[in-house]
Write an enzyme that holds these catalytic residues in place. Structure first.
Site, PDB file in Angstrom:
ATOM      1  N   SER A  88      50.679  37.409  40.701  1.00 46.03           N
ATOM      2  CA  SER A  88      50.083  38.068  39.546  1.00 46.03           C
ATOM      3  C   SER A  88      49.271  37.024  38.780  1.00 46.03           C
ATOM      4  O   SER A  88      48.503  36.272  39.379  1.00 46.03           O
ATOM      5  CB  SER A  88      51.180  38.712  38.688  1.00 46.03           C
ATOM      6  OG  SER A  88      50.622  39.397  37.592  1.00 46.03           O
ATOM      7  N   TYR A  96      40.622  43.317  35.241  1.00 48.40           N
ATOM      8  CA  TYR A  96      41.441  42.416  36.051  1.00 48.40           C
ATOM      9  C   TYR A  96      42.859  42.368  35.499  1.00 48.40           C
ATOM     10  O   TYR A  96      43.843  42.473  36.248  1.00 48.40           O
ATOM     11  CB  TYR A  96      40.819  41.022  36.051  1.00 48.40           C
ATOM     12  CG  TYR A  96      41.665  39.946  36.682  1.00 48.40           C
ATOM     13  CD1 TYR A  96      41.738  39.817  38.066  1.00 48.40           C
ATOM     14  CD2 TYR A  96      42.407  39.059  35.893  1.00 48.40           C
ATOM     15  CE1 TYR A  96      42.522  38.828  38.651  1.00 48.40           C
ATOM     16  CE2 TYR A  96      43.188  38.073  36.472  1.00 48.40           C
ATOM     17  CZ  TYR A  96      43.243  37.963  37.851  1.00 48.40           C
ATOM     18  OH  TYR A  96      44.023  36.988  38.423  1.00 48.40           O
ATOM     19  N   LYS A 131      46.780  43.235  36.804  1.00 50.00           N
ATOM     20  CA  LYS A 131      47.845  42.235  36.830  1.00 50.00           C
ATOM     21  C   LYS A 131      49.018  42.624  35.929  1.00 50.00           C
ATOM     22  O   LYS A 131      50.181  42.360  36.277  1.00 50.00           O
ATOM     23  CB  LYS A 131      47.295  40.864  36.431  1.00 50.00           C
ATOM     24  CG  LYS A 131      46.302  40.277  37.435  1.00 50.00           C
ATOM     25  CD  LYS A 131      46.925  40.127  38.825  1.00 50.00           C
ATOM     26  CE  LYS A 131      46.005  39.395  39.786  1.00 50.00           C
ATOM     27  NZ  LYS A 131      46.591  39.251  41.139  1.00 50.00           N
TER      28      LYS A 131
END
Length: 301
Positions: A134, A148, A152
Protein backbone atom coordinates in the site's frame (compact mmCIF):
# COMPACT_ATOMS: atom_id res chain seq x y z
CA UNK A 1 14.96 -19.97 3.55
CA UNK A 2 13.05 -21.96 0.96
CA UNK A 3 9.70 -20.20 0.88
CA UNK A 4 7.76 -19.89 -2.37
CA UNK A 5 6.88 -16.29 -3.18
CA UNK A 6 4.36 -14.95 -5.71
CA UNK A 7 5.30 -11.34 -6.52
CA UNK A 8 3.47 -9.02 -8.91
CA UNK A 9 5.32 -6.22 -10.69
CA UNK A 10 8.63 -8.08 -10.41
CA UNK A 11 10.39 -6.41 -13.33
CA UNK A 12 10.99 -2.98 -11.82
CA UNK A 13 11.06 -0.86 -8.69
CA UNK A 14 10.38 -2.36 -5.30
CA UNK A 15 9.12 -5.59 -6.87
CA UNK A 16 12.43 -6.12 -8.64
CA UNK A 17 14.42 -5.39 -5.46
CA UNK A 18 12.30 -7.83 -3.49
CA UNK A 19 12.51 -10.56 -6.13
CA UNK A 20 16.30 -10.32 -6.23
CA UNK A 21 16.53 -10.36 -2.43
CA UNK A 22 14.33 -13.46 -2.11
CA UNK A 23 16.33 -15.33 -4.74
CA UNK A 24 19.64 -14.31 -3.17
CA UNK A 25 18.47 -15.84 0.14
CA UNK A 26 17.58 -19.11 -1.57
CA UNK A 27 13.85 -18.58 -1.89
CA UNK A 28 11.78 -19.48 -4.94
CA UNK A 29 9.74 -16.89 -6.81
CA UNK A 30 6.85 -16.91 -9.22
CA UNK A 31 7.80 -13.53 -10.66
CA UNK A 32 5.03 -11.85 -12.61
CA UNK A 33 5.31 -8.94 -14.99
CA UNK A 34 3.57 -7.56 -18.05
CA UNK A 35 6.79 -8.30 -19.94
CA UNK A 36 8.36 -11.36 -18.30
CA UNK A 37 11.28 -11.27 -20.75
CA UNK A 38 12.60 -8.44 -18.55
CA UNK A 39 13.34 -11.15 -15.97
CA UNK A 40 15.58 -13.19 -18.29
CA UNK A 41 18.76 -12.23 -16.41
CA UNK A 42 17.30 -13.64 -13.19
CA UNK A 43 16.53 -16.93 -14.93
CA UNK A 44 20.14 -17.06 -16.11
CA UNK A 45 21.45 -16.46 -12.60
CA UNK A 46 18.97 -18.50 -10.55
CA UNK A 47 17.58 -21.13 -12.91
CA UNK A 48 14.58 -23.04 -11.56
CA UNK A 49 14.41 -20.86 -8.45
CA UNK A 50 12.49 -18.32 -10.51
CA UNK A 51 9.40 -18.82 -12.66
CA UNK A 52 8.67 -15.77 -14.86
CA UNK A 53 4.97 -15.38 -15.59
CA UNK A 54 3.15 -12.95 -17.87
CA UNK A 55 0.50 -11.12 -15.89
CA UNK A 56 -1.64 -8.07 -16.49
CA UNK A 57 -3.05 -7.68 -12.99
CA UNK A 58 -6.27 -6.18 -14.38
CA UNK A 59 -7.03 -9.38 -16.36
CA UNK A 60 -9.05 -11.84 -14.24
CA UNK A 61 -8.32 -14.81 -16.49
CA UNK A 62 -4.57 -14.15 -16.37
CA UNK A 63 -4.69 -13.89 -12.57
CA UNK A 64 -6.35 -17.30 -12.25
CA UNK A 65 -3.92 -18.87 -14.72
CA UNK A 66 -0.81 -17.34 -13.13
CA UNK A 67 -1.72 -18.45 -9.62
CA UNK A 68 -2.59 -21.98 -10.79
CA UNK A 69 0.64 -22.22 -12.80
CA UNK A 70 2.74 -21.08 -9.84
CA UNK A 71 1.14 -23.63 -7.51
CA UNK A 72 1.49 -26.42 -10.09
CA UNK A 73 5.16 -25.56 -10.61
CA UNK A 74 6.27 -25.11 -7.00
CA UNK A 75 3.62 -27.15 -5.19
CA UNK A 76 2.60 -24.36 -2.80
CA UNK A 77 2.63 -20.62 -2.10
CA UNK A 78 4.03 -19.24 1.14
CA UNK A 79 4.18 -15.49 0.54
CA UNK A 80 2.05 -13.47 -1.87
CA UNK A 81 3.08 -9.87 -2.60
CA UNK A 82 0.66 -7.52 -4.33
CA UNK A 83 3.18 -4.97 -5.50
CA UNK A 84 2.16 -3.96 -9.05
CA UNK A 85 0.83 -0.42 -9.32
CA UNK A 86 1.54 3.13 -10.44
CA UNK A 87 0.91 6.69 -9.33
CA UNK A 88 -1.03 9.57 -10.79
CA UNK A 89 -1.07 13.27 -9.90
CA UNK A 90 -3.65 15.97 -10.51
CA UNK A 91 -6.80 17.62 -9.20
CA UNK A 92 -9.71 15.27 -8.52
CA UNK A 93 -11.93 16.94 -11.11
CA UNK A 94 -9.21 16.90 -13.76
CA UNK A 95 -8.78 13.15 -14.18
CA UNK A 96 -10.35 11.46 -17.14
CA UNK A 97 -12.75 8.59 -16.51
CA UNK A 98 -10.12 6.21 -17.90
CA UNK A 99 -7.49 7.55 -15.49
CA UNK A 100 -9.76 7.07 -12.48
CA UNK A 101 -10.75 3.57 -13.52
CA UNK A 102 -7.19 2.49 -14.30
CA UNK A 103 -6.02 3.65 -10.87
CA UNK A 104 -8.73 1.74 -9.05
CA UNK A 105 -8.41 -1.33 -11.26
CA UNK A 106 -4.62 -1.58 -10.87
CA UNK A 107 -4.07 -0.35 -7.32
CA UNK A 108 -7.21 -1.67 -5.59
CA UNK A 109 -9.28 -4.15 -7.60
CA UNK A 110 -6.24 -6.12 -8.79
CA UNK A 111 -4.75 -6.84 -5.34
CA UNK A 112 -8.20 -7.79 -4.08
CA UNK A 113 -8.67 -10.14 -7.05
CA UNK A 114 -5.24 -11.73 -6.59
CA UNK A 115 -5.83 -12.10 -2.86
CA UNK A 116 -9.13 -13.85 -3.53
CA UNK A 117 -7.43 -16.12 -6.07
CA UNK A 118 -4.70 -17.28 -3.68
CA UNK A 119 -6.81 -17.64 -0.53
CA UNK A 120 -8.23 -21.09 -1.39
CA UNK A 121 -4.67 -22.46 -1.70
CA UNK A 122 -3.49 -20.81 1.51
CA UNK A 123 -6.62 -21.92 3.36
CA UNK A 124 -6.07 -25.54 2.39
CA UNK A 125 -2.41 -25.28 3.48
CA UNK A 126 -3.39 -23.66 6.75
CA UNK A 127 -0.60 -21.12 6.29
CA UNK A 128 0.65 -18.21 4.22
CA UNK A 129 1.45 -14.50 4.42
CA UNK A 130 0.00 -11.86 2.09
CA UNK A 131 1.88 -8.57 1.78
CA UNK A 132 -0.17 -5.76 0.27
CA UNK A 133 2.12 -2.97 -0.92
CA UNK A 134 0.00 0.00 0.00
CA UNK A 135 1.41 3.42 0.92
CA UNK A 136 1.54 5.92 3.74
CA UNK A 137 -0.86 7.57 1.28
CA UNK A 138 -3.27 4.86 2.40
CA UNK A 139 -3.25 6.45 5.86
CA UNK A 140 -2.67 10.16 5.15
CA UNK A 141 -4.43 12.18 2.45
CA UNK A 142 -2.60 14.83 0.41
CA UNK A 143 -3.63 17.27 -2.29
CA UNK A 144 -2.84 16.17 -5.82
CA UNK A 145 -2.94 12.41 -5.32
CA UNK A 146 -6.58 11.93 -4.32
CA UNK A 147 -7.39 9.08 -6.73
CA UNK A 148 -4.16 7.20 -6.05
CA UNK A 149 -4.77 7.56 -2.34
CA UNK A 150 -8.41 6.52 -2.67
CA UNK A 151 -7.11 3.18 -3.98
CA UNK A 152 -4.45 2.88 -1.27
CA UNK A 153 -6.85 3.80 1.56
CA UNK A 154 -9.10 1.05 0.21
CA UNK A 155 -6.25 -1.45 0.08
CA UNK A 156 -5.11 -0.73 3.63
CA UNK A 157 -8.68 -0.99 4.90
CA UNK A 158 -9.25 -4.25 3.03
CA UNK A 159 -6.04 -5.61 4.55
CA UNK A 160 -7.04 -4.71 8.10
CA UNK A 161 -10.42 -6.41 7.79
CA UNK A 162 -9.01 -9.42 5.94
CA UNK A 163 -6.31 -9.96 8.58
CA UNK A 164 -9.01 -10.52 11.20
CA UNK A 165 -11.00 -12.74 8.86
CA UNK A 166 -8.21 -15.17 7.96
CA UNK A 167 -6.14 -15.23 11.15
CA UNK A 168 -8.04 -18.28 12.47
CA UNK A 169 -7.03 -20.08 9.26
CA UNK A 170 -3.32 -19.59 9.95
CA UNK A 171 -2.98 -16.87 7.27
CA UNK A 172 -1.30 -13.55 8.01
CA UNK A 173 -1.87 -10.30 6.14
CA UNK A 174 0.20 -7.10 6.30
CA UNK A 175 -0.25 -3.75 4.60
CA UNK A 176 3.23 -2.44 3.85
CA UNK A 177 2.91 1.35 3.80
CA UNK A 178 6.05 3.08 2.47
CA UNK A 179 6.73 6.73 2.05
CA UNK A 180 8.85 7.85 -0.89
CA UNK A 181 11.35 5.24 -2.08
CA UNK A 182 13.94 5.48 -4.84
CA UNK A 183 11.96 3.67 -7.50
CA UNK A 184 10.37 5.12 -10.64
CA UNK A 185 7.03 5.80 -8.87
CA UNK A 186 7.48 9.56 -9.19
CA UNK A 187 9.49 9.19 -12.40
CA UNK A 188 8.86 7.12 -15.51
CA UNK A 189 5.75 5.40 -14.18
CA UNK A 190 4.00 8.54 -12.91
CA UNK A 191 0.92 9.70 -14.86
CA UNK A 192 -0.57 13.19 -14.80
CA UNK A 193 -4.03 14.69 -15.16
CA UNK A 194 -4.46 17.89 -17.22
CA UNK A 195 -3.78 21.10 -15.31
CA UNK A 196 -6.76 23.19 -14.19
CA UNK A 197 -6.51 26.86 -13.18
CA UNK A 198 -6.88 27.57 -9.49
CA UNK A 199 -5.31 24.38 -8.15
CA UNK A 200 -1.94 25.95 -7.36
CA UNK A 201 -0.93 23.48 -4.65
CA UNK A 202 -1.78 20.52 -6.86
CA UNK A 203 0.15 21.97 -9.78
CA UNK A 204 3.19 22.59 -7.60
CA UNK A 205 3.22 18.93 -6.66
CA UNK A 206 2.79 17.82 -10.26
CA UNK A 207 5.56 20.15 -11.46
CA UNK A 208 7.86 18.89 -8.70
CA UNK A 209 7.35 15.25 -9.70
CA UNK A 210 7.68 16.03 -13.42
CA UNK A 211 10.92 17.98 -12.89
CA UNK A 212 12.79 14.94 -11.60
CA UNK A 213 13.84 16.92 -8.52
CA UNK A 214 12.04 14.62 -6.09
CA UNK A 215 14.68 12.43 -4.41
CA UNK A 216 12.99 10.11 -1.90
CA UNK A 217 14.77 9.02 1.28
CA UNK A 218 13.68 5.37 1.10
CA UNK A 219 16.02 2.60 -0.10
CA UNK A 220 14.12 -0.22 -1.90
CA UNK A 221 16.91 -2.73 -1.20
CA UNK A 222 16.54 -2.11 2.54
CA UNK A 223 12.75 -2.36 2.26
CA UNK A 224 13.16 -5.73 0.56
CA UNK A 225 15.33 -7.03 3.41
CA UNK A 226 12.73 -5.85 5.93
CA UNK A 227 10.02 -7.79 4.11
CA UNK A 228 12.14 -10.95 4.03
CA UNK A 229 12.55 -10.69 7.79
CA UNK A 230 8.90 -9.76 8.27
CA UNK A 231 7.52 -13.03 6.91
CA UNK A 232 9.69 -14.95 9.41
CA UNK A 233 8.32 -13.00 12.38
CA UNK A 234 5.95 -14.98 14.63
CA UNK A 235 3.67 -11.97 15.18
CA UNK A 236 3.87 -9.63 12.16
CA UNK A 237 2.00 -6.33 12.19
CA UNK A 238 -1.15 -5.66 10.19
CA UNK A 239 0.29 -2.26 9.17
CA UNK A 240 4.00 -1.68 8.64
CA UNK A 241 5.08 1.88 7.81
CA UNK A 242 8.44 2.21 6.04
CA UNK A 243 10.68 5.26 5.93
CA UNK A 244 11.33 8.25 8.21
CA UNK A 245 9.34 10.52 5.90
CA UNK A 246 6.29 8.26 6.21
CA UNK A 247 6.70 8.03 10.00
CA UNK A 248 6.74 11.82 10.36
CA UNK A 249 3.68 12.21 8.13
CA UNK A 250 1.73 9.59 10.05
CA UNK A 251 2.63 11.01 13.47
CA UNK A 252 1.36 14.43 12.42
CA UNK A 253 -1.78 13.02 10.82
CA UNK A 254 -2.57 10.95 13.92
CA UNK A 255 -2.13 14.00 16.15
CA UNK A 256 -4.38 16.10 13.90
CA UNK A 257 -7.05 13.38 13.82
CA UNK A 258 -6.95 12.97 17.59
CA UNK A 259 -7.32 16.73 18.14
CA UNK A 260 -10.22 16.93 15.69
CA UNK A 261 -11.90 13.88 17.24
CA UNK A 262 -11.69 15.27 20.77
CA UNK A 263 -12.92 18.70 19.65
CA UNK A 264 -16.03 17.21 18.02
CA UNK A 265 -16.61 14.45 20.58
CA UNK A 266 -19.57 16.21 22.25
CA UNK A 267 -21.33 16.29 18.89
CA UNK A 268 -20.42 12.64 18.29
CA UNK A 269 -21.95 11.57 21.60
CA UNK A 270 -25.03 13.75 21.17
CA UNK A 271 -26.41 11.50 18.43
CA UNK A 272 -27.03 8.44 20.65
CA UNK A 273 -30.66 7.39 21.04
CA UNK A 274 -32.28 8.66 24.25
CA UNK A 275 -32.94 5.06 25.33
CA UNK A 276 -29.31 4.00 24.88
CA UNK A 277 -27.42 3.41 28.11
CA UNK A 278 -24.18 2.02 29.47
CA UNK A 279 -25.50 -1.54 29.18
CA UNK A 280 -25.85 -1.15 25.42
CA UNK A 281 -22.29 0.13 25.19
CA UNK A 282 -20.97 -2.71 27.37
CA UNK A 283 -22.79 -5.30 25.26
CA UNK A 284 -21.27 -3.88 22.07
CA UNK A 285 -17.77 -3.73 23.59
CA UNK A 286 -18.00 -7.32 24.82
CA UNK A 287 -19.12 -8.48 21.38
CA UNK A 288 -16.18 -6.76 19.72
CA UNK A 289 -13.78 -8.27 22.28
CA UNK A 290 -15.15 -11.76 21.61
CA UNK A 291 -14.73 -11.31 17.87
CA UNK A 292 -11.15 -10.13 18.36
CA UNK A 293 -10.37 -13.15 20.54
CA UNK A 294 -11.80 -15.54 17.97
CA UNK A 295 -9.72 -13.82 15.28
CA UNK A 296 -6.38 -14.59 16.90
CA UNK A 297 -4.14 -16.84 14.77
CA UNK A 298 -3.62 -20.41 15.86
CA UNK A 299 -0.88 -20.82 18.43
CA UNK A 300 -0.74 -17.10 19.35
CA UNK A 301 -2.01 -17.65 22.93
Amino acid sequence: MNNVWFITGSARGLGRSLTEAVLARGGRVAATARQPEQLADLVTRYGRQVLPLALDVTDAAQITAAVATAVAHFGRLDVVVNNAGFGITGAAEAYSEEQVRSQLETNLYAPIAITRAVLPYLRRQGSGHILQISSVGGRVGNAGVSIYQAAKFGLSGFTEALAKEVAPLGIRVTAVEPGGFRTDWAGASMRFAPAIAGYDLVQQRADFFASGSFVPVGDPAKAAQVMLDLVQHPHPPVHLVLGSEAAAMLRQADADRRAEFEHWLPVTLSTDHDEADAANFLQTAMGQSLLAERGKPRGSE
